[in-house]
Motif scaffolding. Sequence first.
Motif, PDB file in Angstrom:
ATOM      1  N   GLN A  52      32.847 -52.201  21.932  1.00  0.00           N
ATOM      2  CA  GLN A  52      31.650 -53.046  22.018  1.00  0.00           C
ATOM      3  C   GLN A  52      30.636 -52.477  23.004  1.00  0.00           C
ATOM      4  OE1 GLN A  52      31.329 -55.528  20.023  1.00  0.00           O
ATOM      5  NE2 GLN A  52      29.421 -56.429  20.753  1.00  0.00           N
ATOM      6  N   ARG A  53      31.116 -51.978  24.127  1.00  0.00           N
ATOM      7  CA  ARG A  53      30.215 -51.413  25.131  1.00  0.00           C
ATOM      8  C   ARG A  53      29.539 -50.145  24.595  1.00  0.00           C
ATOM      9  NH1 ARG A  53      33.446 -51.727  28.886  1.00  0.00           N
ATOM     10  NH2 ARG A  53      34.336 -49.616  28.904  1.00  0.00           N
ATOM     11  N   SER A  54      30.288 -49.311  23.892  1.00  0.00           N
ATOM     12  CA  SER A  54      29.690 -48.102  23.311  1.00  0.00           C
ATOM     13  C   SER A  54      28.636 -48.455  22.273  1.00  0.00           C
ATOM     14  CB  SER A  54      30.781 -47.236  22.675  1.00  0.00           C
ATOM     15  OG  SER A  54      31.733 -46.844  23.629  1.00  0.00           O
ATOM     16  N   LYS A  55      28.889 -49.485  21.492  1.00  0.00           N
ATOM     17  CA  LYS A  55      27.917 -49.913  20.485  1.00  0.00           C
ATOM     18  C   LYS A  55      26.642 -50.433  21.154  1.00  0.00           C
ATOM     19  CE  LYS A  55      27.461 -52.918  16.438  1.00  0.00           C
ATOM     20  NZ  LYS A  55      26.244 -53.572  16.918  1.00  0.00           N
ATOM     21  N   ALA A  56      26.791 -51.171  22.276  1.00  0.00           N
ATOM     22  CA  ALA A  56      25.609 -51.677  22.972  1.00  0.00           C
ATOM     23  C   ALA A  56      24.764 -50.535  23.542  1.00  0.00           C
ATOM     24  CB  ALA A  56      26.040 -52.628  24.086  1.00  0.00           C
ATOM     25  N   ILE A  57      25.432 -49.525  24.122  1.00  0.00           N
ATOM     26  CA  ILE A  57      24.697 -48.371  24.660  1.00  0.00           C
ATOM     27  C   ILE A  57      23.982 -47.620  23.546  1.00  0.00           C
ATOM     28  CG2 ILE A  57      24.975 -46.138  25.805  1.00  0.00           C
ATOM     29  CD1 ILE A  57      27.286 -47.368  27.398  1.00  0.00           C
ATOM     30  N   ARG A  58      24.656 -47.488  22.406  1.00  0.00           N
ATOM     31  CA  ARG A  58      24.061 -46.816  21.255  1.00  0.00           C
ATOM     32  C   ARG A  58      22.823 -47.564  20.753  1.00  0.00           C
ATOM     33  NH1 ARG A  58      28.834 -46.004  19.128  1.00  0.00           N
ATOM     34  NH2 ARG A  58      28.675 -47.727  17.664  1.00  0.00           N
ATOM     35  N   ASP A  59      22.930 -48.886  20.702  1.00  0.00           N
ATOM     36  CA  ASP A  59      21.791 -49.696  20.249  1.00  0.00           C
ATOM     37  C   ASP A  59      20.611 -49.595  21.219  1.00  0.00           C
ATOM     38  OD1 ASP A  59      23.275 -50.430  18.088  1.00  0.00           O
ATOM     39  OD2 ASP A  59      23.914 -52.363  18.939  1.00  0.00           O
ATOM     40  N   GLN A  60      20.903 -49.537  22.525  1.00  0.00           N
ATOM     41  CA  GLN A  60      19.830 -49.407  23.507  1.00  0.00           C
ATOM     42  C   GLN A  60      19.107 -48.073  23.364  1.00  0.00           C
ATOM     43  OE1 GLN A  60      21.573 -50.033  27.357  1.00  0.00           O
ATOM     44  NE2 GLN A  60      21.889 -52.226  27.061  1.00  0.00           N
ATOM     45  N   LYS A  61      19.863 -47.006  23.165  1.00  0.00           N
ATOM     46  CA  LYS A  61      19.238 -45.702  22.989  1.00  0.00           C
ATOM     47  C   LYS A  61      18.409 -45.651  21.710  1.00  0.00           C
ATOM     48  CE  LYS A  61      22.629 -42.947  25.557  1.00  0.00           C
ATOM     49  NZ  LYS A  61      23.616 -41.823  25.478  1.00  0.00           N
ATOM     50  N   ARG A  62      18.927 -46.256  20.638  1.00  0.00           N
ATOM     51  CA  ARG A  62      18.194 -46.258  19.383  1.00  0.00           C
ATOM     52  C   ARG A  62      16.892 -47.060  19.521  1.00  0.00           C
ATOM     53  NH1 ARG A  62      21.890 -48.222  16.503  1.00  0.00           N
ATOM     54  NH2 ARG A  62      22.783 -46.263  15.742  1.00  0.00           N
ATOM     55  N   ALA A  63      16.957 -48.179  20.231  1.00  0.00           N
ATOM     56  CA  ALA A  63      15.752 -48.981  20.431  1.00  0.00           C
ATOM     57  C   ALA A  63      14.732 -48.260  21.308  1.00  0.00           C
ATOM     58  CB  ALA A  63      16.128 -50.326  21.061  1.00  0.00           C
TER      59      ALA A  63
END
Length: 786
Positions: A52-63
């Motif tokens: 879940q934490r990796s997915k959140a970091i990925r979403d932040q970078k994509r945004a």
Amino acid sequence: MGGSRAQVNKPHKTRFASKASRHAHKIDKVRTGKPEGSHRAAVKGARAARVQRSKAIRDQKRAALLKEKRSSVGSLSAPRVIVLFGLSSSANVRPLAKELLTIASGEEGKQTSSTVASPTYKLRTTVLQAPYGDLMSCMELAKVADLLAFVVSANSLYNCDSSSPIDEFGSQSLSVFRAMGLPSTAVFIRDLPSDNKSRQELKKTAISFVSPELPEDCKFYAADTKDDLHKFMWLFKEQQLSSPHWRTQRPYVISEEACIKPDDSTGLCTLLVSGYLRAHNLSVNQLVHVTGLGDFQLGQIDVLKDPFPINERKNSNAMDSEDSGVQIVGTFVPDPSIQEPLLVENIPNPLEGEQTWPTEAEMEEAHLNNKQRKIVKRKIPPGTSEYQAAWIVDDTDDEDSDSENDNQDDAGMIIDEQQHSDHGGCSLDMDAVSHFTEKFDEETIGGTEMADDENLTKEQIEAEIKKIKEANAEDEEFPDEVETPLDVPAKRRFAKYRGLKSFRTSSWDPKESLPSEYARIFAFDNFTRTQKHVLAKTAEQDEGSLKGCAQRGSFVRLHVKNIPTDVASKLVHPSRRLPVVVSGLLQHESKISVLHFSVKKHDSYEAPIKSKESFIFNVGFRQFTARPLFSSDSINCNKHKMERFLHHGRFSVASVYAPICFPPLPLIVLKSRDGEQPVIAAVGSLKSVDPDRIILKKIVLTGYPQRVTKLKAIVRYMFHNPEDVKWFKPVELWTKHGRRGRIKETVGTHGAMKCIFNSSIQQHDTVCMSLYKRAYPKWPEQLYQM
């Protein structure tokens, strides 16, 4: 015997086992409250949390990437700046600039502005031309370029005179651009033949010549036909541009229009600069820097209607249209309570007694007064003191004139000896000390510059250049060695110097005997922490949490107030083709302090670079005049040795009085002479801002052994009188063959001395004494020159 059971040993019994541990095997696992597989469930939950934490970091970078792309390409972004630079005199960039503007706008006609909006490509573009041969103008344009496009002419490959499409000026400019930090780059190849086979071969040849000088991700385009330019525009729209890190820390505006609004008979005016705001939001309460002029306050920020919209009619793209040119969307006015004041120099309080050493003007005045009241030597009775001699009435008779001449030397010697014995030690005549040390510094460092005197003839200039070159060669061969004067006592000439037991470990107070310029500068308690707070404030402006901020990408009109009218008129003169660049300053960046740069002499500059000589420093968007002091960068030591010259092939530290800047920032050092175009002298980067950095000037006094007996030797020609030998007796001696020693006693009346060393000394050795004093950079006469 026994069966097939495995051996089971008795478990170890601890002496202090608890009752619960002794009966643990009797308790049911269900009653303990720990379900089976609890460890496995915990591991499974931790794994899910990591996912879940990796997915959140990925979403932040994509945004963040999506936001950056929208801000750089969307309808609310500032136009992309393309700077065309010809790598040789045969590359003509003017036709290419017109063709690019025509392709981008979709109109066949004369373009009135260098910025166009293209509904076809959904992109706004600004095309600027770098003037060939003007290094400073090319540097200013390269600082604001989003894409630095180099233009190469294929005709240069046919010429027998040149074996490369890059000439001398192009090669020098490339080295400067690399030192500043290259943005995204591209190469346009022009004048290719129509034959497809010859076209491809010549294009490959041009690429092989140019590609080693540019980054690996540089793109190459043929730029002869409209189809070639259309292909470039489509690729340019989708390209993700990169820019130097120092430029992304500060907001800046490239002028689309600049004019002057005069004030009421004060000699000052308000400069109105209209353009797109880039990189960051700009607060009306912060200071701005106008390139080439200096630092100023803002009187007002007007947010105007976008004159180059993408989604409107093509006819509305003109800058001078009546509907879009003057419509004000919003206005920001500074708040006097929170507006940053324009502080450049600190105002010292003379009652605080901050500085202990007199100024140069005070030294010169004291020296003139000392000359007027100079003591006239006359004959006095033996044994008479100076106080008693003041009451002796001068005899006007000329009877004893011959006898006076005969005994004049003896009388003068008695008075001089009396003066030495009375004043002795540390209570030297401060006026004489200042005069001698100031004169000595001019001889050893070179306090006067050839370029400062406009009345020099051609022969005098050539003699001065020859003198500087000889001093540079002597400094490389015999560094720091000076000769003891014959006519002045060494303890007066070197009164500011002291000996050090160890250059690395000996203590030196950084607040001791500071010059008067240190009362005018600013210092930080913790520079790193201050920089962190300043950058955090910039992040708050970008988030929109502060009032009075213009948004990035908006079209604004800046009212820069209190600018001298004569200087501003040069900036907006019709003959000037460069845009005006106004950049926002971070907090404290208008105040003067001591800046230290790591510099290296440029390979193309052959003349010697002397300490305290006047140079033009290009630091980020700033351009100012400075007189640097060069020093070495000592590791694991708080003291650094001054260097008289900047030598080839090694880095040194240049210390200057200049406005505060926050690293990282590139440095380009230029030298201008005799009204010619400035040439590049050195390159480097900002290292630190620290007034307490100790720079020591080292001098070496030398003597020669006359009579040698094992560990002892009589040394001559280091000093010329016994008083100097007694004065410098505590300082340690060393020889060029690695011996260490000290002065034991004086010998004779001509400065010879008996010395003792830690090992046998040879007759052909040289005895040396190292002396140090703290050195400071030179205060610039004029910080900004327009």
